[in-house]
Design a protein around this motif. Structure first.
Motif, PDB file in Angstrom:
ATOM      1  N   GLU A  86       0.794  -1.043   0.016  1.00 56.44           N
ATOM      2  CA  GLU A  86      -0.022   0.147  -0.204  1.00 56.44           C
ATOM      3  C   GLU A  86       0.944   1.255   0.099  1.00 56.44           C
ATOM      4  OE1 GLU A  86      -0.201  -2.512   2.551  1.00 56.44           O
ATOM      5  OE2 GLU A  86      -1.869  -3.459   1.376  1.00 56.44           O
ATOM      6  N   SER A  87       0.474   2.308  -0.946  1.00 56.66           N
ATOM      7  CA  SER A  87       1.303   3.579  -0.959  1.00 56.66           C
ATOM      8  C   SER A  87       1.428   4.193   0.300  1.00 56.66           C
ATOM      9  CB  SER A  87       1.045   4.148  -2.390  1.00 56.66           C
ATOM     10  OG  SER A  87      -0.312   4.595  -2.196  1.00 56.66           O
ATOM     11  N   GLY A  88       0.231   4.683   0.911  1.00 57.70           N
ATOM     12  CA  GLY A  88       0.140   5.416   2.172  1.00 57.70           C
ATOM     13  C   GLY A  88       0.693   6.731   1.856  1.00 57.70           C
ATOM     14  N   ASN A  89       0.645   7.648   2.888  1.00 58.25           N
ATOM     15  CA  ASN A  89       1.182   8.889   2.788  1.00 58.25           C
ATOM     16  C   ASN A  89       2.328   9.147   3.603  1.00 58.25           C
ATOM     17  OD1 ASN A  89      -0.864  10.035   1.115  1.00 58.25           O
ATOM     18  ND2 ASN A  89      -2.362  10.095   2.489  1.00 58.25           N
ATOM     19  N   TRP A  90       3.360   8.597   3.335  1.00 60.27           N
ATOM     20  CA  TRP A  90       4.620   8.675   4.401  1.00 60.27           C
ATOM     21  C   TRP A  90       5.321   9.696   3.789  1.00 60.27           C
ATOM     22  CZ3 TRP A  90       2.535   5.508   7.611  1.00 60.27           C
ATOM     23  CH2 TRP A  90       1.659   4.308   7.284  1.00 60.27           C
ATOM     24  N   GLU A  91       6.256  10.209   4.939  1.00 59.40           N
ATOM     25  CA  GLU A  91       7.200  11.183   4.660  1.00 59.40           C
ATOM     26  C   GLU A  91       8.258  11.249   3.509  1.00 59.40           C
ATOM     27  OE1 GLU A  91       8.979  12.721   8.028  1.00 59.40           O
ATOM     28  OE2 GLU A  91       6.870  12.722   9.283  1.00 59.40           O
ATOM     29  N   SER A  92       8.885   9.761   3.481  1.00 57.43           N
ATOM     30  CA  SER A  92       9.892   9.773   2.583  1.00 57.43           C
ATOM     31  C   SER A  92       9.617   8.225   1.898  1.00 57.43           C
ATOM     32  CB  SER A  92      11.307   9.657   3.232  1.00 57.43           C
ATOM     33  OG  SER A  92      12.436   9.581   2.228  1.00 57.43           O
ATOM     34  N   SER A  93       8.789   8.134   0.790  1.00 56.66           N
ATOM     35  CA  SER A  93       8.615   7.084  -0.045  1.00 56.66           C
ATOM     36  C   SER A  93       9.215   7.097  -1.404  1.00 56.66           C
ATOM     37  CB  SER A  93       7.034   6.698   0.096  1.00 56.66           C
ATOM     38  OG  SER A  93       6.699   6.228   1.046  1.00 56.66           O
ATOM     39  N   ARG A 106       8.227   5.213  -5.065  1.00 54.08           N
ATOM     40  CA  ARG A 106       7.286   4.257  -5.772  1.00 54.08           C
ATOM     41  C   ARG A 106       8.347   3.238  -6.519  1.00 54.08           C
ATOM     42  NH1 ARG A 106       2.945   2.123  -4.200  1.00 54.08           N
ATOM     43  NH2 ARG A 106       1.563   2.141  -6.484  1.00 54.08           N
ATOM     44  N   SER A 110       6.045   0.103  -2.885  1.00 52.60           N
ATOM     45  CA  SER A 110       7.047   1.373  -2.536  1.00 52.60           C
ATOM     46  C   SER A 110       8.117   1.025  -1.413  1.00 52.60           C
ATOM     47  CB  SER A 110       6.152   2.296  -1.861  1.00 52.60           C
ATOM     48  OG  SER A 110       4.928   2.823  -2.710  1.00 52.60           O
ATOM     49  N   THR A 150       9.967   2.881   1.720  1.00 51.53           N
ATOM     50  CA  THR A 150       9.645   4.130   2.468  1.00 51.53           C
ATOM     51  C   THR A 150      10.970   3.898   3.635  1.00 51.53           C
ATOM     52  OG1 THR A 150       7.210   4.199   2.491  1.00 51.53           O
ATOM     53  CG2 THR A 150       8.367   5.186   4.197  1.00 51.53           C
ATOM     54  N   ASP A 154       7.750   7.446  10.427  1.00 50.40           N
ATOM     55  CA  ASP A 154       6.228   7.512  10.228  1.00 50.40           C
ATOM     56  C   ASP A 154       5.770   5.960   9.993  1.00 50.40           C
ATOM     57  OD1 ASP A 154       6.928   8.015   7.720  1.00 50.40           O
ATOM     58  OD2 ASP A 154       5.205   9.336   7.295  1.00 50.40           O
TER      59      ASP A 154
END
Length: 189
Positions: free
Chosen positions: A91-98, A100, A106, A108, A112
């Motif tokens: 799952e991609s999510g909304n992480w600070e440093s990811s 793709r 992804s 990360t 977080d």
């Protein structure tokens, strides 16, 4: 023999041929996370480290009440920057440093995602690795021409469900090869 076009191997497995005896890579499977004219970066996905996820979380002062999750293995992602953690996840999510890798995965590197994992709110399918593998411009292409690696489109099943000790043969089976039956030397016609 032609070399692969830049970026074509991103999202592929590199499967070590039996002749590749370099300790970090012998019988290794690496997921190529980036491959372009500047080189390549990948994570070994079948090397167990001495750490468990709970050890890493504790070092970061994060509590994890889920004993099974805390006992999850941490992999050795490669020989470069082994003090740095990488979380490979679906799952991609909304992480600070990811970053793709492709439409499925992804990577990360920010804290977080570990906070979310420790709280049971992280990605359902994730693997933690320490360190990464890197190849300079042209290095991987040369290793491919030297028959050091097989390549195959990477598989979520192998990344997240196949036992570590079976990943080398399972990855090679994606292209119809049993690497245990291959010669330890290579030649060119």
């Amino acid at each position: 023999m032609s070399t692969p076009a830049a970026d074509i191997l991103t999202g592929h497995f590199l499967i070590a041929m039996p002749s590749l005896a370099d300790p970090p890579f012998s019988r290794g499977v690496a997921l190529l996370c980036q491959h372009d004219e500047n080189g390549a970066v990948g994570l070994l996905v079948n090397r167990l480290s001495e750490f468990r996820l709970g050890d890493v979380l504790a070092q970061m002062k994060l509590d994890c009440a889920d004993i099974e999750l805390a006992d999850s293995p941490v992999l050795i992602g490669g020989p470069v920057q082994q003090e740095r953690g990488f979380v490979l996840h679906r799952e991609s999510g909304n992480w600070e440093s990811s970053y793709r890798v492709n439409t499925e995965w992804s990577i990360t590197t920010s804290r977080d995602i570990l906070v979310a994992i420790a709280a049971g709110e992280g990605p359902r399918q994730a693997v933690m690795a320490l360190g990464y593998a890197g190849w300079e411009a042209g290095q991987l292409e040369q290793e491919l021409m030297d028959n050091a690696w097989l390549t195959a489109q990477a598989s979520s099943h192998i990344l997240f469900e196949t036992p570590l000790e079976d990943r080398w043969t399972a990855a090679a089976a994606l292209v119809g090869v049993d690497p245990r039956q291959l010669s330890t030397y290579a030649g060119h016609a």
